[in-house]
Write an enzyme that holds these catalytic residues in place. Structure first.
Site, PDB file in Angstrom:
ATOM      1  N   PHE A 134       0.819  -1.213   0.000  1.00 21.47           N
ATOM      2  CA  PHE A 134       0.000   0.000   0.000  1.00 21.47           C
ATOM      3  C   PHE A 134       0.855   1.266   0.000  1.00 21.47           C
ATOM      4  CE2 PHE A 134      -3.574  -2.732   0.861  1.00 21.47           C
ATOM      5  CZ  PHE A 134      -4.611  -2.055   0.241  1.00 21.47           C
ATOM      6  N   HIS A 135       1.999   1.249   0.668  1.00 23.96           N
ATOM      7  CA  HIS A 135       2.906   2.396   0.588  1.00 23.96           C
ATOM      8  C   HIS A 135       3.366   2.602  -0.860  1.00 23.96           C
ATOM      9  CE1 HIS A 135       3.165   2.296   4.999  1.00 23.96           C
ATOM     10  NE2 HIS A 135       3.752   3.479   4.919  1.00 23.96           N
ATOM     11  N   GLU A 136       3.705   1.513  -1.522  1.00 29.39           N
ATOM     12  CA  GLU A 136       4.149   1.593  -2.917  1.00 29.39           C
ATOM     13  C   GLU A 136       3.011   2.091  -3.821  1.00 29.39           C
ATOM     14  OE1 GLU A 136       6.625   1.383  -6.212  1.00 29.39           O
ATOM     15  OE2 GLU A 136       7.140   1.212  -4.080  1.00 29.39           O
TER      16      GLU A 136
END
Length: 375
Positions: free
Chosen positions: A298-300
């Site tokens: 999700f960060h990516e």
């Protein structure tokens, strides 16, 4: 004193981004997915569809809520911040809908056990086994929590004066964040080279120079979002659970930091990833690895898609936390000193990690824009 007053918003907003209606329309149509999830739950509650069908419907809905904005952002050459806001909202809705589906499944299973008389010795609050309705869903989608339940603790009234004061603080600190970025961070990154392609010593010098302003931006962001904005939302909704963070700045290990800095996400991961993994026979280590994998993905997604760059810097950065977890634990036990782990945490996050990510993504975005303009 060196550069004068620098205010440039073109990197974040541009003339084209103001007319970027596909992203706005995508954002306005995102509520369709929670409504679809509610319809699926209503059908399951009335036993008009089987459990397998409702699970399949929830998989389709939750997948669509991420794929839809990704496609829109990639097809439009939008400003970075506009794309980030859209992906951030889509990710929040995804997390909420997964919790909505899991919790309602558990409620149906519990209700079935009560009907069959196999739930002896279990203390059950009738409020917590009620089926979903539109009012509960709307409240949940706005509430500052990612974990669904039919009812939440509520306060008795709204402190209007307090809300106004917090909103003023939020505006002031958001402006301060923008000022630090434009005045201090942008000149430093403009005068830098790609950290993986240029001179090593030059890259270290840029990283060290960036560490102070990026730390201040990080602290302002944390204060604005977790302390001010989530509390404002909670006050307006009379939401009783205000534990949005703990004293993460005192974290003795990297693992402690991840457990304390973002309580809504931590509670969601524990409830919907970690415990289900343990219940299905996976070891604690594998459950932690899967939790970090989801977080890294999700960060990516939230950074790479708005930047139109898929270099996996954010994913690698999050996954790098796993060896740091073991390293800080080992050093803490070896030196029998809680300060060791805290120092390592601050070094890798503030002095090395965040400035390095800023440089990597800035240069990749600039390289992409130059390649487009040269075509």
């Amino acid at each position: 004193m060196k550069y004068g007053l620098l205010i440039r918003a073109g990197f974040w907003f541009s003339g084209t981004s103001l007319g970027d209606w596909p992203l706005l329309m995508c954002c306005l149509t995102l509520p369709i997915f929670p409504l679809a999830a509610l319809v699926a739950e209503k059908l399951a509650q009335r036993k008009l569809i089987s459990e397998h069908v409702v699970i399949l419907l929830h998989i389709v809905i939750t997948t669509s809520v991420l794929v839809y904005p990704v496609v829109v952002i990639l097809k439009c050459d939008s400003a970075v911040l506009s794309g980030f806001v859209l992906m951030f909202l889509a990710s929040i809705i995804w997390l909420k809908l997964v919790s909505f589906a899991h919790t309602n499944y558990d409620i149906r299973m519990l209700s079935k056990s009560i009907e069959q008389g196999t739930a002896h010795g279990i203390s059950i609050d009738p409020e917590n086994i009620k089926g979903p309705n539109l009012k509960r869903l709307v409240y949940f989608m706005w509430a500052p929590t990612l974990c669904y339940q039919p009812s939440y603790p509520r306060t008795t009234y709204i402190r209007k004066g307090w809300v106004v004061r917090q909103l003023i603080k939020c505006v002031v600190f958001t402006g301060l964040m923008g000022f630090i970025i434009e005045q201090y961070i942008n000149p430093i990154v403009k005068n830098s080279k790609h950290p993986l392609k240029g001179n090593f010593l030059n890259a270290i010098e840029r990283v060290l120079k960036l560490s102070v302003p990026t730390l201040y931006v990080w602290l302002c962001m944390f204060y604005c979002f977790f302390h001010l904005w989530l509390n404002i939302l909670a006050e307006l909704l009379r939401f009783g659970d205000r534990e949005f963070y703990k004293d993460w700045w005192n974290a003795k290990t990297v693992e402690e930091y991840w457990r304390m800095w973002n309580m809504p996400v931590h509670k969601w991961i524990i409830r919907h990833i970690y415990f289900p993994c343990i219940r299905n026979g996976l070891s604690k280590g594998v459950a932690i690895l899967i939790s970090f994998l989801v977080s890294a993905a999700f960060h990516e997604l939230c950074i790479a898609v708005p930047c139109h760059i898929f270099k996996s810097w954010a994913f690698i950065g999050i996954m790098f936390q796993i060896p740091l977890v073991f390293l800080t634990k080992y050093l803490q036990d070896k030196f029998n000193n809680t300060m060791v782990g805290n120092m390592i945490f601050w070094f890798f996050f503030s002095i090395l990690g965040q400035p390095m990510c800023v440089l990597l993504y800035y240069h990749d975005v600039m390289n992409r824009q130059q390649a487009q303009s040269s075509r």
